[in-house]
Design a protein around this motif. Structure first.
Motif, PDB file in Angstrom:
ATOM      1  N   ARG A 140      10.827 -49.528 -31.010  1.00 14.85           N
ATOM      2  CA  ARG A 140      12.273 -49.461 -30.971  1.00 14.85           C
ATOM      3  C   ARG A 140      12.690 -48.123 -31.570  1.00 14.85           C
ATOM      4  NH1 ARG A 140      13.905 -55.439 -33.319  1.00 14.85           N
ATOM      5  NH2 ARG A 140      12.451 -56.646 -32.054  1.00 14.85           N
TER       6      ARG A 140
ATOM      7  N   ARG B 107      16.450 -50.393 -36.889  1.00 16.16           N
ATOM      8  CA  ARG B 107      17.700 -51.141 -37.024  1.00 16.16           C
ATOM      9  C   ARG B 107      18.848 -50.256 -37.500  1.00 16.16           C
ATOM     10  NH1 ARG B 107      17.127 -56.517 -40.334  1.00 16.16           N
ATOM     11  NH2 ARG B 107      15.816 -56.930 -38.511  1.00 16.16           N
TER      12      ARG B 107
ATOM     13  N   ARG C 281      20.235 -48.222 -34.682  1.00 18.19           N
ATOM     14  CA  ARG C 281      21.026 -49.021 -33.736  1.00 18.19           C
ATOM     15  C   ARG C 281      22.380 -49.371 -34.330  1.00 18.19           C
ATOM     16  NH1 ARG C 281      16.132 -51.529 -33.331  1.00 18.19           N
ATOM     17  NH2 ARG C 281      16.882 -53.462 -34.304  1.00 18.19           N
TER      18      ARG C 281
ATOM     19  N   ARG D   8      26.067 -48.393 -32.838  1.00 18.46           N
ATOM     20  CA  ARG D   8      27.132 -49.369 -32.564  1.00 18.46           C
ATOM     21  C   ARG D   8      28.444 -48.957 -33.209  1.00 18.46           C
ATOM     22  NH1 ARG D   8      22.975 -53.197 -33.637  1.00 18.46           N
ATOM     23  NH2 ARG D   8      23.772 -53.594 -35.739  1.00 18.46           N
TER      24      ARG D   8
ATOM     25  N   GLY E  97      16.652 -62.270 -29.208  1.00 17.45           N
ATOM     26  CA  GLY E  97      15.769 -61.478 -30.053  1.00 17.45           C
ATOM     27  C   GLY E  97      14.725 -60.695 -29.296  1.00 17.45           C
TER      28      GLY E  97
ATOM     29  N   PRO F  96      12.873 -57.817 -27.316  1.00 17.79           N
ATOM     30  CA  PRO F  96      13.030 -56.356 -27.387  1.00 17.79           C
ATOM     31  C   PRO F  96      13.875 -55.777 -26.252  1.00 17.79           C
ATOM     32  CG  PRO F  96      10.787 -56.954 -27.923  1.00 17.79           C
ATOM     33  CD  PRO F  96      11.472 -58.219 -27.488  1.00 17.79           C
TER      34      PRO F  96
ATOM     35  N   THR G 124      16.382 -57.144 -24.699  1.00 17.84           N
ATOM     36  CA  THR G 124      17.787 -57.417 -25.016  1.00 17.84           C
ATOM     37  C   THR G 124      18.270 -56.486 -26.124  1.00 17.84           C
ATOM     38  OG1 THR G 124      17.472 -59.730 -24.426  1.00 17.84           O
ATOM     39  CG2 THR G 124      19.420 -59.205 -25.732  1.00 17.84           C
ATOM     40  N   GLN G 125      17.450 -56.329 -27.163  1.00 15.78           N
ATOM     41  CA  GLN G 125      17.835 -55.471 -28.277  1.00 15.78           C
ATOM     42  C   GLN G 125      18.051 -54.021 -27.845  1.00 15.78           C
ATOM     43  OE1 GLN G 125      18.208 -56.428 -31.720  1.00 15.78           O
ATOM     44  NE2 GLN G 125      18.394 -58.385 -30.665  1.00 15.78           N
ATOM     45  N   GLU G 126      17.260 -53.594 -26.891  1.00 17.01           N
ATOM     46  CA  GLU G 126      17.342 -52.207 -26.445  1.00 17.01           C
ATOM     47  C   GLU G 126      18.458 -51.966 -25.433  1.00 17.01           C
ATOM     48  OE1 GLU G 126      13.456 -51.500 -24.948  1.00 17.01           O
ATOM     49  OE2 GLU G 126      12.500 -51.638 -26.920  1.00 17.01           O
TER      50      GLU G 126
ATOM     51  N   PHE H 180      21.368 -54.312 -24.883  1.00 17.22           N
ATOM     52  CA  PHE H 180      22.555 -55.164 -24.935  1.00 17.22           C
ATOM     53  C   PHE H 180      23.849 -54.367 -24.817  1.00 17.22           C
ATOM     54  CE2 PHE H 180      22.276 -53.817 -29.310  1.00 17.22           C
ATOM     55  CZ  PHE H 180      23.588 -53.797 -29.768  1.00 17.22           C
TER      56      PHE H 180
END
Length: 518
Positions: free
Chosen positions: A11, A15, A18, A22, A435, A437, A439-441, A443
């Protein structure tokens, strides 16, 4: 829940990165919209030809009044039949003229990164103009000042889905009408480096705008590149007046595009029929489009209109009605039939406040114009009370709605289809993707998340102050303005513009009613 664990994936940034992504605002303008959804076509080929034939019959046998001696002389030289102020246009002449209008062209902004294409599948969102009142940052309805116009130009610069600052979004009442066009044009140029519109309130005002554009871009560049847009409204039924035609010549002679816009109040200045209204509007637009090519062959021009229907109960113009959507679909087909770019009006509201009526009217229109395949999508932010005021709250929400419409009109994104499919066996039956990866990358880009709509639980909404959309929007506008950074004009250009304005303000009488003879 599935016992299958998703494979570890790297990733980028982790966190914290990211979270920063956001929360960091990005004011970068979205590229001009390239639509990838099919146009909604409510007419078959026979209906299109029927409208075309009816319009050509109007031009040949009813004629159009050109209340301008220069235009009448131009038409005589072009071979049209002229009887007094009425011009009768042979369909062969009309077709020969309009075929030299470029089907597509590029608008050049002060910042080349904000250049946009127009025509074909290429569309742009442009804010509203012409409001004599505003609803301000405290939602108070009042007369606007030049500082209020600057505020809207700053917001236009910062809202990514808006591709233009337009021109007089609101009327600056602290400047004489006869001189306003100078300050309005300078405000567009100073507070944003996106494209803008030029005032056409008189032929001499239009010439001033052209001179200011030549200072900003250079005379030679102006002669070969589209940098601004003029709007020329017809007086339906079937009249073009001296003011609009003179302004049209000022723009077209210098190769700048104009919107050839009949002003339609369906049932009042057109027949009480959707197809017949379109036939009349089409004839009016074609007569002006053809005249642009008499002025300068090959100059860019845009099939325009302002569409409203009239309440038979009050005579007031209405917004968001089904007939307006149908006419937009039909006009889109006619513009494509002639292979010319076309303009429409967007997010129009008749409501007196930013309420549910305003939202319904605007959303209906936004959806219709995108599916109609409009190119120059004007009045895309702020319009309410039938254009009598521009609402700050509605302005920023409309812009976000345009961003949502932009994403819809781009069509489905297939770029990571295969990668996304790989998540299905990872999660398996009964699992969830939150959760994962992938989706996390993805969304943020996969699904649009409106900033101004509240989708939280009612408990959280109450805990945060029970703010309705108007309050949230006004708070958002204030926050945007606090972060505004002016895209500075070059010092020499800025001085030249201010010198020009000062000289013209000395030459133009400071009158409160527009005098065409100065």
């Amino acid at each position: 829940m599935s016992d299958i664990q998703a494979p570890a994936r790297s990733r980028s940034g982790g966190r914290a990165a990211r979270r920063t992504l956001r929360t960091t605002r990005d004011f970068t303008m979205l590229p001009g919209l390239t639509r990838a959804i099919p146009e909604c076509e409510v007419m078959d080929g026979a209906h299109v030809e029927r409208i075309d034939a009816a319009s050509m019959d109007i031009l040949e046998n009813v004629g159009v009044q050109f209340r301008d001696p220069i235009a009448l002389a131009d038409w005589k030289r072009a071979g049209a039949k002229v009887d007094g102020e009425r011009v009768f246009l042979d369909r062969g002449l009309v077709r020969e003229l309009i075929k030299t209008i470029p089907a597509q062209f590029t608008y050049h902004a002060r910042n080349p990164a904000n250049n946009v294409k127009l025509g074909g599948k290429h569309s742009v969102f442009v804010p509203m103009t012409g409001a004599p009142y505003l609803r301000d940052l405290e939602d108070v309805r009042r007369n606007p000042l030049l500082a209020d116009l600057a505020m809207f130009h700053k917001l236009s610069h910062m809202l990514p889905a808006l591709h233009s600052t337009a021109h007089h979004i609101v009327e600056p009442y602290d400047h004489p009408i006869s001189q306003r066009h100078l300050r309005i044009t300078y405000s567009s140029m100073k507070h944003s480096d996106k494209m803008f519109m030029g005032m056409t309130t008189s032929p001499k005002n239009a010439e001033d705008v052209m001179d200011m554009c030549a200072i900003l871009f250079g005379e030679d560049f102006l002669d070969t590149h589209a940098v601004t847009t003029g709007n020329c409204n017809g007086n339906s039924p079937l009249v073009w007046d001296e003011t609009m035609l003179g302004a049209m010549r000022a723009f077209v002679r210098r190769n700048q595009p104009v919107l050839c816009s009949p002003f339609v109040l369906g049932g009042a200045n057109t027949p009480a029929s959707v197809p017949a209204s379109v036939a009349q509007l089409n004839a009016e637009a074609l007569s002006a489009l053809a005249y642009t090519q008499v002025i300068r062959k090959g100059a860019p021009a845009i099939y325009g209109h302002y569409l409203s229907t009239v309440s038979m109960k009050s005579g007031a113009p209405m917004a968001g009605t089904p007939e307006i959507s149908l006419m937009n679909f039909m006009i889109g087909q006619m513009a494509r039939f002639y292979d010319v770019p076309w303009r429409t009006s967007n997010t129009l509201g008749g409501a007196k406040t930013f309420d549910a009526q305003a939202g319904y009217e605007s959303a209906t229109t936004l959806s219709a114009v995108l599916h109609a395949g409009a190119n120059y999508i004007w009045h895309s932010a702020g319009w309410n009370e039938a254009g009598m005021h521009c609402s700050v709250a509605k302005f920023v929400v409309d812009a976000e709605q345009c961003a949502m419409g932009y994403k819809m009109a781009k069509g489905p994104d297939w770029s990571d289809f295969d990668t996304a499919l790989q998540a299905i066996p990872d999660v398996g039956p009964g699992g969830h993707y939150l959760g994962h990866p992938h989706t996390q990358e993805n969304f943020q880009s996969a699904f649009f998340m409106p900033e101004l709509f509240d989708n939280n639980s009612i408990e959280q909404w109450v805990a945060e102050g029970s703010k309705e959309i108007t309050r949230r929007a006004l708070d958002h506008a204030k926050s945007l303005l606090a972060d505004y950074e002016e895209p500075k004009l070059e010092e020499g250009v800025n001085e030249a513009l201010l010198d020009y304005i000062a000289r013209r303000e000395r030459e133009i009488p400071a009158v409160e009613t527009l005098n065409q003879d100065y």
